[in-house]
Design an enzyme around this catalytic site. Structure first.
Site, PDB file in Angstrom:
ATOM      1  N   ALA B   9       0.896  -1.184   0.025  1.00 20.13           N
ATOM      2  CA  ALA B   9      -0.179  -0.161  -0.067  1.00 20.13           C
ATOM      3  C   ALA B   9       0.933   1.176   0.016  1.00 20.13           C
ATOM      4  CB  ALA B   9      -1.266  -0.020   1.016  1.00 20.13           C
ATOM      5  N   GLY B  13       1.567   1.190  -5.268  1.00 19.23           N
ATOM      6  CA  GLY B  13       0.440   0.310  -5.218  1.00 19.23           C
ATOM      7  C   GLY B  13      -0.768   1.464  -5.079  1.00 19.23           C
ATOM      8  N   ALA B 148       4.035   8.364  -8.805  1.00 23.41           N
ATOM      9  CA  ALA B 148       2.718   7.777  -8.156  1.00 23.41           C
ATOM     10  C   ALA B 148       1.712   8.673  -7.951  1.00 23.41           C
ATOM     11  CB  ALA B 148       2.932   6.932  -6.995  1.00 23.41           C
ATOM     12  N   LYS B 199      17.826   3.442 -14.253  1.00 20.91           N
ATOM     13  CA  LYS B 199      17.257   4.963 -14.255  1.00 20.91           C
ATOM     14  C   LYS B 199      17.433   5.423 -12.833  1.00 20.91           C
ATOM     15  CE  LYS B 199      13.092   5.098 -12.346  1.00 20.91           C
ATOM     16  NZ  LYS B 199      12.731   3.629 -12.048  1.00 20.91           N
TER      17      LYS B 199
END
Lengths: 348, 348
Positions: B9, B13, B148, B199
């Site tokens: 979480a 996610g 995200a 990266k």
């Protein structure tokens, strides 16, 4: 020591002049009829107005009336004027160019011919020489991620010299090198010449993502990165279609130069203004009032003409180029959605 | 509607959870034993602590003790834990994974095996399953330029789904797509898995150029762009050597993800600290005190082991990776020169 006459005392010509003095070259720097104030600053030993850096006193300056003297006996001529000035300056300098061992080209852009066809700059220059019945030496296309101010100030700089005759590229990559000015030789004139003006167009698009961040208060980094990747893809598609190597768009002239052009400079600043919501036409007026030429704006229609004349079957693979035209020339207020549609992957 | 159990979480996610609810998926989000405070925030409807964005109330949350319930009857399992947690969580979830149609993987990293060999994550997961005698479904490697927080907030995002079975990649690229979450399918699992951890290493190097600008008061954009181009080159060399397509390093997972990772994030911030002159070890201590894991730091020795085990003949073509080790692990105060030597073209 090798000697060079650099034609054009603007940012890039003057940056190159400083770099070459460090490599031991004898440098003549000729200012056009628009460059008197630049030559004044250089001769006074004050910082160059365009790059805020002092030009070496080992550089010999020449004013616009003294072109023949500047060209006298040099090994190399470098063309560093604005791209619109290329035809005129090439004609004026043709005799000197013909006597040199090489013509270097830091000027970048697409050259519209009188018949409406778009040529890459080296092809245009060879045509001008042909029509005058003059034979010119090999052309070395110089590009890559070079901000002129950093180059002039001896900050670490990587550049590329592209010449059809690879041995010529290698020769000058060796002779012009100094500790912080390092040159990759290439035989890919076409790749270098396609990427250099295209990256100015795409830097506007990168700026839009930055402007959206300013406008909305939250980052648009995912959009900026998708724009970057699509820009690289389009440069690689177009340049390879015109005969370039894949390595060029994915190397210093493509990926590298797009990165540096997206960090700062007029193209990016103009894109930021659009992204902020100033309106593409209003933002252009502001840039004009500040006497800031946005090269990418002029390159858009020329690039589209080039695609449609010389690579029509890749037209559909260049949505970001066409998005740039819609945003800049049609002043479409839906610019954020237009960029997103151009750079996000389509439904597979 | 398709259903998914996302394991982990954290930022990625939870960002994926929000994106999938927009595409109409039923989403179970399971928090590990380290994620209770994250689940608390999600259940309270307050912004997720790691990405400052509220997670949709259509997401069903599960605590660490309820893994079996979270996995019950889902079509897809997604693994979104930190890479060090992969072996343990895969073992715990193996039964559920084996019953799903696919295992998605947003976790990225190189997996050190007990015998010292470095595996790419999907290979490591397949090995764990093999050793347990369990058959697992196709793995979909998810990467590309995705912050995200922006993904969670429905900002325009391009990502890539890489699966050895291209049809599987296409199926999910269609089903998981929404207006602002757009997916490019790929069959290049190796390319996606090599670029993603690499990266992070190179983002540290990009940060150094930014830090040098802060330290010296003048831009190091030419150095940053040369670093960017060299990083892309090294990702393409290593990934192709390991069997990837060239397009991957030059597309969203390589060029695109490097761009976004170089704009912000912990790897870049750590590099900025080095560039400022804080010292690599002291800067790492500061990051640790801030509880900011720098993934690229851990990736450096694993990447070097991977090169030397599996691609030793390209070792000399990866000077920037080795420069990263010297700068970060040897704390070399000559870091600016080390980066320049690694990224400027050598004498031809």
């Amino acid at each position: 020591m090798p000697s060079i006459a650099i034609l054009g005392a603007g940012a890039m010509g003057s940056g190159l002049a400083n770099a070459l003095t460090r490599a031991g070259w004898d440098v003549n720097l000729w200012g056009t009829w628009l460059d008197d104030h630049l030559i004044d600053a250089i001769e006074a030993g004050t910082p160059h107005p365009r790059i805020d850096t002092v030009i070496s006193d080992r550089v010999t300056t020449f004013r616009s009336g003294d072109l023949a003297e500047a060209l006298e006996g040099v090994d190399v001529v470098a063309l560093s004027v604005a791209s619109v000035g290329v035809p005129k300056v090439v004609e004026m300098a043709l005799d000197g160019i013909s006597k040199a061992d090489a013509l270097w080209l830091t000027t970048k852009g697409f050259l519209p011919m009188p018949d409406g066809r778009i040529q890459l700059l080296p092809d245009g220059i060879r045509r001008i020489a042909d029509e005058a019945g003059v034979t010119i030496p090999p052309i070395v296309a110089i590009a890559g991620p070079v901000k002129a101010n950093e180059c002039a100030a001896n900050e670490p700089t990587a550049t590329i010299f592209g010449c059809r005759d690879y041995d010529v590229a290698v020769k000058y990559a060796r002779e012009a090198r100094s500790d912080h000015y390092c040159i990759e030789p290439s035989n890919d004139e076409v790749g270098v010449e396609v990427c250099a003006p295209m990256k100015n167009v795409y830097a506007i698009m990168l700026g839009i993502a930055d402007g959206l961040e300013e406008k909305t208060g939250h980052p648009h980094h995912n959009l900026k990165a998708a724009t970057f990747a699509q820009a690289v893809r389009e440069m690689s598609i177009l340049s390879q279609k015109l005969g370039a190597d894949a390595a060029t768009a994915f190397g210093l002239p493509g990926v590298g130069d797009l990165e540096v052009t997206g960090l700062s400079g007029r193209n990016k600043v103009y894109g930021v203004r659009i992204g902020r919501g100033e309106g593409a036409k209003a933002a252009m007026k502001t840039m004009e009032e500040l006497e800031q030429t946005v090269e990418g704006v002029n390159a858009i229609p020329l690039a589209i003409d080039l695609v449609e004349q010389s690579a029509p079957d890749v037209k559909d693979q260049m949505p970001l180029l066409y998005a740039a035209r819609t945003i800049v020339y049609d002043d479409d207020p839906e610019f954020a959605n237009i960029v997103a549609r151009a750079v996000l992957p389509p439904m597979p």
